[in-house]
Design an enzyme around this catalytic site. Structure first.
Site, PDB file in Angstrom:
ATOM      1  N   HIS A   1      -6.035  -5.992  -2.715  1.00 25.60           N
ATOM      2  CA  HIS A   1      -6.960  -6.102  -1.479  1.00 25.60           C
ATOM      3  C   HIS A   1      -7.206  -7.315  -1.327  1.00 25.60           C
ATOM      4  O   HIS A   1      -7.849  -7.683  -0.219  1.00 25.60           O
ATOM      5  CB  HIS A   1      -8.174  -5.194  -1.878  1.00 25.60           C
ATOM      6  CG  HIS A   1      -7.992  -3.754  -1.779  1.00 25.60           C
ATOM      7  ND1 HIS A   1      -8.834  -2.695  -2.124  1.00 25.60           N
ATOM      8  CD2 HIS A   1      -6.808  -2.977  -1.481  1.00 25.60           C
ATOM      9  CE1 HIS A   1      -8.548  -1.763  -2.171  1.00 25.60           C
ATOM     10  NE2 HIS A   1      -7.112  -1.839  -1.923  1.00 25.60           N
TER      11      HIS A   1
ATOM     12  N   HIS B   1       0.721   4.277  -2.776  1.00 21.95           N
ATOM     13  CA  HIS B   1       0.311   5.682  -2.257  1.00 21.95           C
ATOM     14  C   HIS B   1       1.636   6.690  -2.632  1.00 21.95           C
ATOM     15  O   HIS B   1       1.396   7.786  -2.800  1.00 21.95           O
ATOM     16  CB  HIS B   1       0.100   5.822  -0.862  1.00 21.95           C
ATOM     17  CG  HIS B   1      -1.180   5.297  -0.455  1.00 21.95           C
ATOM     18  ND1 HIS B   1      -2.160   6.083   0.320  1.00 21.95           N
ATOM     19  CD2 HIS B   1      -2.014   4.203  -0.813  1.00 21.95           C
ATOM     20  CE1 HIS B   1      -3.306   5.382   0.533  1.00 21.95           C
ATOM     21  NE2 HIS B   1      -3.232   4.339  -0.146  1.00 21.95           N
TER      22      HIS B   1
ATOM     23  N   ASN C   1      -4.146   9.204   3.865  1.00 20.66           N
ATOM     24  CA  ASN C   1      -2.991   8.632   4.412  1.00 20.66           C
ATOM     25  C   ASN C   1      -2.891   8.224   5.872  1.00 20.66           C
ATOM     26  O   ASN C   1      -2.509   7.252   6.357  1.00 20.66           O
ATOM     27  CB  ASN C   1      -1.704   9.388   3.910  1.00 20.66           C
ATOM     28  CG  ASN C   1      -1.273   8.982   2.442  1.00 20.66           C
ATOM     29  OD1 ASN C   1      -1.635   8.245   1.882  1.00 20.66           O
ATOM     30  ND2 ASN C   1      -0.515   9.847   1.892  1.00 20.66           N
TER      31      ASN C   1
ATOM     32  N   ARG D   1       0.844  -1.314  -0.031  1.00 17.75           N
ATOM     33  CA  ARG D   1      -0.001   0.026   0.075  1.00 17.75           C
ATOM     34  C   ARG D   1       0.683   1.368  -0.141  1.00 17.75           C
ATOM     35  O   ARG D   1       0.596   2.230  -0.632  1.00 17.75           O
ATOM     36  CB  ARG D   1      -0.913   0.134   1.155  1.00 17.75           C
ATOM     37  CG  ARG D   1      -1.912   1.176   1.361  1.00 17.75           C
ATOM     38  CD  ARG D   1      -2.754   0.981   2.572  1.00 17.75           C
ATOM     39  NE  ARG D   1      -3.596  -0.025   2.795  1.00 17.75           N
ATOM     40  CZ  ARG D   1      -4.353  -0.398   3.697  1.00 17.75           C
ATOM     41  NH1 ARG D   1      -4.433   0.207   4.763  1.00 17.75           N
ATOM     42  NH2 ARG D   1      -5.299  -1.668   3.481  1.00 17.75           N
TER      43      ARG D   1
END
Length: 341
Positions: free
Chosen positions: A203, A76, A104, A72
């Site tokens: 995910h 990001h 975040n 992740r």
């Protein structure tokens, strides 16, 4: 307003094409391969891949959630001014980082793990390996260590000397976002609709906080999952974790409750059953606009090898999102949290 799962007409093809063209015309980031090579550290730091791998093995063995944290973190990073390590920067008097952006602040982890890898590499090859490259390699290794596919990682990224709090809020998809908005954010990065569906498969590991799935479980979940005992039991469990009237914001649930620590295609099976935990995930299959994404969900649910291959290809594309400015003004940070002084 995000499209609902039902009662909306299909978006005409020409309108979707206009969306693609308008987004692509605004792009400033590029999925740029010429700057990056597979042998970038072959002579300057030949042990880089081994060091990253060993540290990741220890971290994932001690806590499998570290795999999802690093994956992740990489995503990001790349969605905000390219894969340049900007997400790793702490706030200072002169720099506002991205860690406290709304997208975040409660969702990122793994920073200390990246610090540990960086310290090991600084001892072995001081001033050579960028934090951006460390994060990109670590994300690949994270996936492998929980059963996912391998891919070659082109290297040679520089670390940014800036961060962009506002872009972090604007560019990153959110849990309650509609399908067309998510697609537009991917197109802006030079990624395709196929990449949207494949990268969403990340995910299959990781957890989501109550505040990110409350609207889903008290909204369309029952509509998409139908009235079957297994789904009803799952929904009841989610509601016990995440009360309707607030509280429990930090309570978490696995985004793939079947195999939460294994990288596989179980995530897509959940979407077929209407049991996606996040609205943004279930939209891939149940949105009125999902005429292409629905077919890809079916494909990856039926063929795990097809998912693995496309995920690998899409991760290379993600990791190759670069900002040309970082190659002229960037650096190799000594500490991933701070710009060199």
């Amino acid at each position: 307003m995000a499209p609902s799962f039902h009662s909306r007409p299909f978006l005409p093809c020409f309108a979707f094409a206009l969306l693609c063209l308008s987004v692509l015309s605004m792009r400033s980031l590029v999925a740029s391969e010429p700057y990056l090579t597979l042998d970038y550290y072959a002579s300057s730091c030949p042990s880089v891949l081994e060091i990253v791998r060993k540290e990741m093995e220890c971290a994932v063995l001690s806590d499998p959630r570290n795999a999802a944290f690093i994956l992740r973190l990489h995503f990001h990073d790349c969605f905000v001014q390219g894969c340049d390590g900007s997400v790793l920067l702490d706030d200072t008097i002169t720099l506002q980082g991205e860690k406290k952006a709304s997208t975040n602040i409660h969702s990122l982890g793994g920073f200390r793990l990246i610090d540990r890898i960086k310290n090991m590499l600084e001892s072995e090859c001081p001033g050579i390996v960028s934090c951006a490259d460390i994060l990109t390699v670590a994300a690949r290794d994270a996936v492998i260590l929980v059963g996912g596919p391998y891919w070659d990682v082109p290297l040679g990224r520089k670390d940014s000397t800036t961060a962009n709090y506002d872009l972090a809020n604007a560019n990153l998809p959110t849990a309650g976002e509609g399908l067309l908005s998510i697609i537009s954010k991917f197109l802006y990065q030079g990624l395709s609709v196929t990449d949207v569906v494949a990268l969403s498969g990340a995910h299959t590991i990781g957890m989501a906080r109550c505040e990110n799935f409350r609207e889903r479980i008290y909204g369309d979940f029952k509509l998409t999952s139908g009235n079957n005992p297994v789904s009803n039991t799952y929904l009841s469990n989610l509601k016990s974790i995440c009360p309707a009237n607030g509280g429990g914001e930090d309570n978490t649930a696995g985004m793939d409750y079947v195999t939460p620590n294994d990288f596989d295609n179980s995530f897509y099976h959940l979407l077929l059953k209407g049991e996606g935990l996040l609205n943004s995930d279930q939209e891939l299959y149940s949105s009125a606009f999902s005429f292409k994404t629905k077919e890809l969900v079916k494909k990856y649910a039926a063929d795990s090898l097809a998912f693995f291959q496309q995920f690998s290809d899409s991760m290379v594309k993600l990791g190759n999102i670069t900002n040309a400015d970082s190659f002229s003004t960037g650096e190799v940070r000594k500490n991933c949290r701070f710009v060199n002084t």
